[in-house]
Design a protein around this motif. Structure first.
Motif, PDB file in Angstrom:
ATOM      1  N   THR A 111       0.859  -1.181   0.000  1.00 62.14           N
ATOM      2  CA  THR A 111       0.000   0.000   0.000  1.00 62.14           C
ATOM      3  C   THR A 111       0.895   1.231   0.000  1.00 62.14           C
ATOM      4  O   THR A 111       2.127   1.122   0.077  1.00 62.14           O
ATOM      5  CB  THR A 111      -0.901   0.024   1.252  1.00 62.14           C
ATOM      6  OG1 THR A 111      -0.063   0.251   2.393  1.00 62.14           O
ATOM      7  CG2 THR A 111      -1.694  -1.264   1.419  1.00 62.14           C
ATOM      8  N   LEU A 112       0.285   2.395  -0.029  1.00 69.46           N
ATOM      9  CA  LEU A 112       1.063   3.634   0.008  1.00 69.46           C
ATOM     10  C   LEU A 112       1.894   3.747   1.295  1.00 69.46           C
ATOM     11  O   LEU A 112       2.930   4.415   1.302  1.00 69.46           O
ATOM     12  CB  LEU A 112       0.151   4.851  -0.158  1.00 69.46           C
ATOM     13  CG  LEU A 112      -0.404   5.048  -1.567  1.00 69.46           C
ATOM     14  CD1 LEU A 112      -1.435   6.171  -1.591  1.00 69.46           C
ATOM     15  CD2 LEU A 112       0.703   5.317  -2.579  1.00 69.46           C
ATOM     16  N   ASP A 113       1.468   3.072   2.350  1.00 68.03           N
ATOM     17  CA  ASP A 113       2.257   3.054   3.593  1.00 68.03           C
ATOM     18  C   ASP A 113       3.608   2.364   3.400  1.00 68.03           C
ATOM     19  O   ASP A 113       4.523   2.542   4.211  1.00 68.03           O
ATOM     20  CB  ASP A 113       1.490   2.338   4.712  1.00 68.03           C
ATOM     21  CG  ASP A 113       0.262   3.105   5.168  1.00 68.03           C
ATOM     22  OD1 ASP A 113       0.213   4.338   4.950  1.00 68.03           O
ATOM     23  OD2 ASP A 113      -0.640   2.472   5.730  1.00 68.03           O
ATOM     24  N   LEU A 127       1.937   2.806  -7.450  1.00 64.26           N
ATOM     25  CA  LEU A 127       1.139   2.166  -6.389  1.00 64.26           C
ATOM     26  C   LEU A 127      -0.323   2.599  -6.431  1.00 64.26           C
ATOM     27  O   LEU A 127      -1.206   1.846  -6.029  1.00 64.26           O
ATOM     28  CB  LEU A 127       1.716   2.514  -5.013  1.00 64.26           C
ATOM     29  CG  LEU A 127       2.732   1.563  -4.420  1.00 64.26           C
ATOM     30  CD1 LEU A 127       3.372   2.166  -3.181  1.00 64.26           C
ATOM     31  CD2 LEU A 127       2.111   0.226  -4.072  1.00 64.26           C
ATOM     32  N   SER A 128      -0.569   3.804  -6.904  1.00 60.64           N
ATOM     33  CA  SER A 128      -1.934   4.348  -6.942  1.00 60.64           C
ATOM     34  C   SER A 128      -2.705   3.925  -8.183  1.00 60.64           C
ATOM     35  O   SER A 128      -3.914   4.146  -8.265  1.00 60.64           O
ATOM     36  CB  SER A 128      -1.882   5.879  -6.873  1.00 60.64           C
ATOM     37  OG  SER A 128      -1.271   6.295  -5.676  1.00 60.64           O
ATOM     38  N   ASN A 129      -2.035   3.320  -9.149  1.00 58.40           N
ATOM     39  CA  ASN A 129      -2.686   2.900 -10.384  1.00 58.40           C
ATOM     40  C   ASN A 129      -3.533   1.654 -10.105  1.00 58.40           C
ATOM     41  O   ASN A 129      -3.013   0.627  -9.658  1.00 58.40           O
ATOM     42  CB  ASN A 129      -1.625   2.604 -11.461  1.00 58.40           C
ATOM     43  CG  ASN A 129      -2.240   2.301 -12.814  1.00 58.40           C
ATOM     44  OD1 ASN A 129      -3.317   1.706 -12.921  1.00 58.40           O
ATOM     45  ND2 ASN A 129      -1.547   2.697 -13.861  1.00 58.40           N
ATOM     46  N   LYS A 130      -4.823   1.741 -10.385  1.00 64.29           N
ATOM     47  CA  LYS A 130      -5.723   0.625 -10.074  1.00 64.29           C
ATOM     48  C   LYS A 130      -5.451  -0.623 -10.925  1.00 64.29           C
ATOM     49  O   LYS A 130      -5.939  -1.706 -10.606  1.00 64.29           O
ATOM     50  CB  LYS A 130      -7.182   1.055 -10.210  1.00 64.29           C
ATOM     51  CG  LYS A 130      -7.615   1.358 -11.623  1.00 64.29           C
ATOM     52  CD  LYS A 130      -9.078   1.763 -11.684  1.00 64.29           C
ATOM     53  CE  LYS A 130      -9.493   2.006 -13.128  1.00 64.29           C
ATOM     54  NZ  LYS A 130     -10.882   2.353 -13.254  1.00 64.29           N
ATOM     55  N   HIS A 131      -4.651  -0.476 -11.992  1.00 61.70           N
ATOM     56  CA  HIS A 131      -4.327  -1.618 -12.845  1.00 61.70           C
ATOM     57  C   HIS A 131      -2.954  -2.209 -12.542  1.00 61.70           C
ATOM     58  O   HIS A 131      -2.463  -3.057 -13.288  1.00 61.70           O
ATOM     59  CB  HIS A 131      -4.420  -1.222 -14.320  1.00 61.70           C
ATOM     60  CG  HIS A 131      -5.792  -0.774 -14.723  1.00 61.70           C
ATOM     61  ND1 HIS A 131      -6.874  -1.623 -14.733  1.00 61.70           N
ATOM     62  CD2 HIS A 131      -6.257   0.432 -15.093  1.00 61.70           C
ATOM     63  CE1 HIS A 131      -7.954  -0.945 -15.108  1.00 61.70           C
ATOM     64  NE2 HIS A 131      -7.603   0.297 -15.327  1.00 61.70           N
ATOM     65  N   SER A 132      -2.323  -1.749 -11.462  1.00 59.01           N
ATOM     66  CA  SER A 132      -1.029  -2.285 -11.026  1.00 59.01           C
ATOM     67  C   SER A 132      -1.147  -2.750  -9.577  1.00 59.01           C
ATOM     68  O   SER A 132      -1.880  -2.160  -8.791  1.00 59.01           O
ATOM     69  CB  SER A 132       0.066  -1.210 -11.101  1.00 59.01           C
ATOM     70  OG  SER A 132       0.303  -0.816 -12.423  1.00 59.01           O
TER      71      SER A 132
END
Length: 173
Positions: free
Chosen positions: A9-11, A54-59
């Motif tokens: 996650t972004l964390d 990381l924020s890309n919903k397809h990755s």
């Protein structure tokens, strides 16, 4: 092998950057100039770039742990997140990076199987990746895992043009 997998996650941004730098440097520094390595690491693994990925919903990124330590990770892409236009029926393994001290423990196979499971869950027909033409160990591993060479593409390490072999595996239902 004593390991497990956790979705990033972004964390996990700083840990992801740290392992990306370390594993990429371990693998490729002997084949590239320090200037080209630095240029690539700064472009590919700066925090803003990794946050975007990381924020890309397809990755998706997944850490592999070995004895409770982050040992490596896999990044998979679908749809328009793929680095080449391979279509909606394909899943790309963009990165399988494992720290040198954890290689030869089955983690590559573990992460590859995770990627294949995601592909099957998403009803993908093919899984593909790019591997540097001079990374003979990785090429041999992917051949052993059922991948075949289906093409090639160029990428730049700083100002040095290099070639990745594109390897593909067709998934059966």
């Amino acid at each position: 092998m004593t390991g497990n997998i956790k979705k990033c996650t972004l964390d996990d941004l700083r840990a992801l950057q740290e392992i990306s730098y370390e594993t990429f440097n371990e693998t490729f520094r002997h084949h590239n100039s320090p200037e080209n390595m630095y240029a690539y690491l700064e472009r590919a693994f700066n925090l803003k770039q990794l946050e975007k990925e990381l924020s890309n919903k397809h990755s998706q990124f997944f850490f592999a742990y070995f004895n409770n330590e982050v040992a490596g990770y896999v990044k998979v892409n679908t749809d328009d997140a793929q680095s080449e236009k391979m279509g909606d029926e394909s899943l790309e393994i963009e990165r399988i990076y494992i720290k040198g001290k954890f290689q030869k423990h089955g983690l590559g196979k573990y992460l590859l199987n995770k990627a294949m499971n995601i592909a099957v869950e998403r009803k993908k027909k093919k899984i593909w990746l790019g591997v540097w033409e001079k990374n003979e160990n990785a090429i041999a591993f992917y051949h052993k895992m059922g991948f075949v060479r289906t093409g090639a593409h160029s990428f730049y390490m700083g100002d040095d043009e290099q070639v990745d072999l594109i390897m593909t595996k067709t998934l059966t239902e």
